[in-house]
Scaffold this motif. Structure first.
Motif, PDB file in Angstrom:
ATOM      1  N   ASN A 290       0.945  13.425   4.084  1.00  0.00           N
ATOM      2  CA  ASN A 290      -0.080  13.380   3.030  1.00  0.00           C
ATOM      3  C   ASN A 290      -0.686  14.748   2.763  1.00  0.00           C
ATOM      4  N   LEU A 291      -1.018  15.447   3.844  1.00  0.00           N
ATOM      5  CA  LEU A 291      -1.538  16.807   3.693  1.00  0.00           C
ATOM      6  C   LEU A 291      -0.352  17.735   3.489  1.00  0.00           C
TER       7      LEU A 291
ATOM      8  N   MET B 149       0.808  -1.210   0.000  1.00  0.00           N
ATOM      9  CA  MET B 149       0.000   0.000   0.000  1.00  0.00           C
ATOM     10  C   MET B 149       0.848   1.271   0.000  1.00  0.00           C
ATOM     11  N   PRO B 150       0.674   2.123  -0.999  1.00  0.00           N
ATOM     12  CA  PRO B 150       1.413   3.377  -0.999  1.00  0.00           C
ATOM     13  C   PRO B 150       0.761   4.367  -0.023  1.00  0.00           C
ATOM     14  N   GLY B 151       1.409   5.477   0.217  1.00  0.00           N
ATOM     15  CA  GLY B 151       0.828   6.481   1.121  1.00  0.00           C
ATOM     16  C   GLY B 151       1.637   6.587   2.382  1.00  0.00           C
ATOM     17  N   GLY B 152       1.942   7.813   2.747  1.00  0.00           N
ATOM     18  CA  GLY B 152       2.872   8.176   3.814  1.00  0.00           C
ATOM     19  C   GLY B 152       2.951   7.295   5.033  1.00  0.00           C
TER      20      GLY B 152
ATOM     21  N   PHE C  14      -1.412   6.059  -6.947  1.00  0.00           N
ATOM     22  CA  PHE C  14      -1.862   6.751  -5.747  1.00  0.00           C
ATOM     23  C   PHE C  14      -1.865   8.265  -5.978  1.00  0.00           C
ATOM     24  N   GLN C  15      -0.766   8.765  -6.542  1.00  0.00           N
ATOM     25  CA  GLN C  15      -0.650  10.198  -6.786  1.00  0.00           C
ATOM     26  C   GLN C  15      -1.717  10.662  -7.775  1.00  0.00           C
ATOM     27  N   PHE C  16      -1.956   9.831  -8.777  1.00  0.00           N
ATOM     28  CA  PHE C  16      -2.954  10.171  -9.786  1.00  0.00           C
ATOM     29  C   PHE C  16      -4.350  10.273  -9.160  1.00  0.00           C
TER      30      PHE C  16
END
Ligand SMILES: *[C@@H]1O[C@H](CO)[C@@H](O)[C@H](O)[C@H]1NC(C)=O
Ligand SMILES: *[C@@H]1O[C@H](CO)[C@@H](O)[C@H](O)[C@H]1NC(C)=O
Length: 524
Positions: free
Chosen positions: A303-304, A32-35, A84-86
């Motif tokens: 993320n933010l 899972m991607p994401g900080g 994820f970025q998209f």
């Protein structure tokens, strides 16, 4: 000759016995991607490598500083980060709190579903499964990814789950951990821990928990089952895979989370991602050392981005900071015009090392779990500005535990005046600092450091071939058996029958005496 032989024999025996613990082969399934999910996953597996284990990790990112001990092998899921970025591109995360909880669960589900699916089909993952390689344990995060439990089936080894938010509805059902609906709020329910949960809070807690559980059982798990069946038709159903779970590593600790019961195979390891403080870069060190009135550290997490805040919010912050005698370190990801002299911005900050500096007076944070854990580690009070997900609950707890204040990012009352008052209160009232220090002391007062706990328990599960003896029997019961609903129904039935019989008895008796009376009257 004899001594030599004994030596060889002994070494051989040592090698055989010691192997599973001294250097185990562990597979981490963390695509899972994401900080914060990745930080927790990579730190966990890195810690195990540093303890001397051989790690293979299914991951969306390449690790920059590969551990020095053990071995580190990556099965890279290319494209996941870009995907994820998209998906995040069009979304304004700052507006996320305006969606309702149900909508959010459904959207998490779908986001996860495609990553879970793509992992199962990835050629390198398939190669690994067919390689005949042996593993002593599989570790994965429990997060809308039931189909990935199939890895423990392929490698015939114990399955260990990481629960990034500690004991919660996400993981309780897997190991039969009691949800304690009467006093432990579901992560979608905010409750006042000091004053307990009144009638309506408990009703809300029950309804939200039941709704979420139904959604999981009848919506989310079937979706996972469907992709698992398609990808691996020979795999056992998810309900069977659930039984491969040995241990849950709960990323929480009672120093900053509510005390709740935990079954014997759920262990608290919260804070294992926090490193001991390191030296700061020279410019930051000087900035902090030379702040005679102290420094406020401000970051909205990974993320933010602070730069994505609305124009008026940015202005509010700047106007408040301008009037302070303290200096401000702000994680801000682009140039910031009209910046007051006391404000220093950087697009990246060594957060943990900054929080360790004695001149830090206050941490303004989005209230993410990792940030709140780090602030407790260092005993720094917070102003939480929650935006979405568990941030509200974390902020709420900081207020309850007396080491912080909060104002939701989208709150209507959010104004320059309000912000200024909150910051002044936190800087001037000593109680917040004292409470943060007290929590910090509790944080550090444990038999093993959190990462040592991780290593101990993972090795324990490996040594004891899954340690299934720790599993409570509740996992084998249906929910109405677990909550004794069948027994209560039965008892209620008996009471109803008794009431009916008594009523009937009375009626018959009344009639009889009535009739007897009538007869008597007639005779007279
Ligand atoms: C490296 O791993 C070995 C086991 O393979 C262990 O005995 C040793 O303590 C580890 N070293 C460090 C610095 O942790
Ligand atoms: C899963 O991936 C496969 C192969 O890429 C694809 O054919 C299938 O439609 C996907 N299923 C879902 C539910 O996304």
């Amino acid at each position: 000759m004899k001594t030599c032989l004994t030596f060889i024999c002994c070494s051989f025996v040592l090698l055989l016995c010691g192997k599973s613990v001294e250097s185990a082969k562990i597979l981490g399934v963390f695509p899972m991607p994401g900080g914060s999910h990745y930080i927790l996953a990579s730190k966990l597996m890195k810690g195990l490598a540093e303890a001397g284990h051989d790690i293979t990790i299914i991951t969306p990112y390449k690790l920059k500083d590969v551990p020095k001990n053990g071995t580190w092998k990556e099965v890279l899921m290319e494209g996941f980060v870009e995907d994820f970025q998209f998906r995040m591109k069009g979304e304004d995360l700052y507006e996320d709190s305006k969606r309702n909880s149900l909508e959010k669960i459904v959207s998490y589900n779908h986001l996860m579903l495609s990553w879970v699916n793509n992992t199962l089909y990835h050629p390198d993952v398939r190669k690994l499964i067919n390689s005949g390689e042996k593993f002593d344990a599989v570790i994965m995060e429990q997060f809308f990814n039931e189909a990935h439990k199939v890895f423990a089936h392929f490698f015939k080894c114990p399955l260990i789950l990481l629960s990034s938010i500690g004991p919660s509805a996400l993981v309780n059902f897997v190991v039969g951990n009691p949800p304690e609906l009467s006093y432990a709020p579901h992560f979608f329910v905010q409750a006042d821990l000091d004053h307990g949960m009144g009638f309506f809070k408990r009703l809300e807690n029950l309804l939200v928990s039941a709704g979420e559980s139904a959604l999981r059982t009848y919506y989310s798990t079937p979706l996972q089952q469907e992709i698992l069946e398609k990808a691996f038709p020979e795999a056992p159903p998810i309900t069977e895979l659930q039984k491969l779970v040995s241990l849950v590593l709960a990323n929480s600790h009672t120093s900053y989370a509510q005390a709740v019961p935990m079954v014997p195979n759920m262990v608290e390891v919260g804070g294992y991602h926090v490193d001991p403080p390191k030296a700061l870069p020279k410019d930051l060190q000087d900035f902090l050392d030379n702040a005679k009135d102290g420094v406020i550290y401000f970051s909205m997490g990974s993320n933010l981005k602070s730069k994505d805040m609305s124009v008026e919010k940015k202005k509010m912050f700047l106007d408040v900071f301008r009037k302070l005698k303290q200096k401000v370190l702000w994680k801000f990801e682009e140039e910031l015009p009209k910046r007051p002299e006391n404000v220093l911005i950087r697009s990246w900050m060594p957060q943990q090392d900054i929080l360790a500096h004695p001149n830090i007076k206050l941490f303004i944070t989005h209230g993410g779990l990792l940030s709140t854990t780090e602030t407790i580690y260092h005993g720094v009070p917070i102003l939480a500005i929650p935006v979405f997900a568990d941030q509200f609950a974390n902020a709420f707890k900081a207020v309850q535990f007396g080491y912080g204040l909060q104002i939701a990012y989208n709150a209507e009352k959010f104004s320059e005046k309000m912000l200024s008052e909150l910051i002044e209160e936190l800087l001037n009232n000593k109680k917040y600092r004292e409470n943060a220090r007290r929590r910090s002391k509790l944080y550090h007062d444990r038999p093993l450091k959190p990462m040592e706990s991780v290593v101990y328990w993972v090795e324990y599960a490996i040594r004891n071939k899954g340690a299934r003896h720790l599993m409570v029997n509740g996992v084998n019961q249906s929910w109405f058996e677990y909550y004794l609903l069948d027994i209560m129904g039965f008892l209620a039935g008996i009471v109803l029958v008794l009431v009916y019989l008594v009523k009937l008895g009375c009626k018959i008796l009344c009639c009889k005496t009535g009739r007897a009376k009538n007869v008597k009257e007639k005779v007279n």
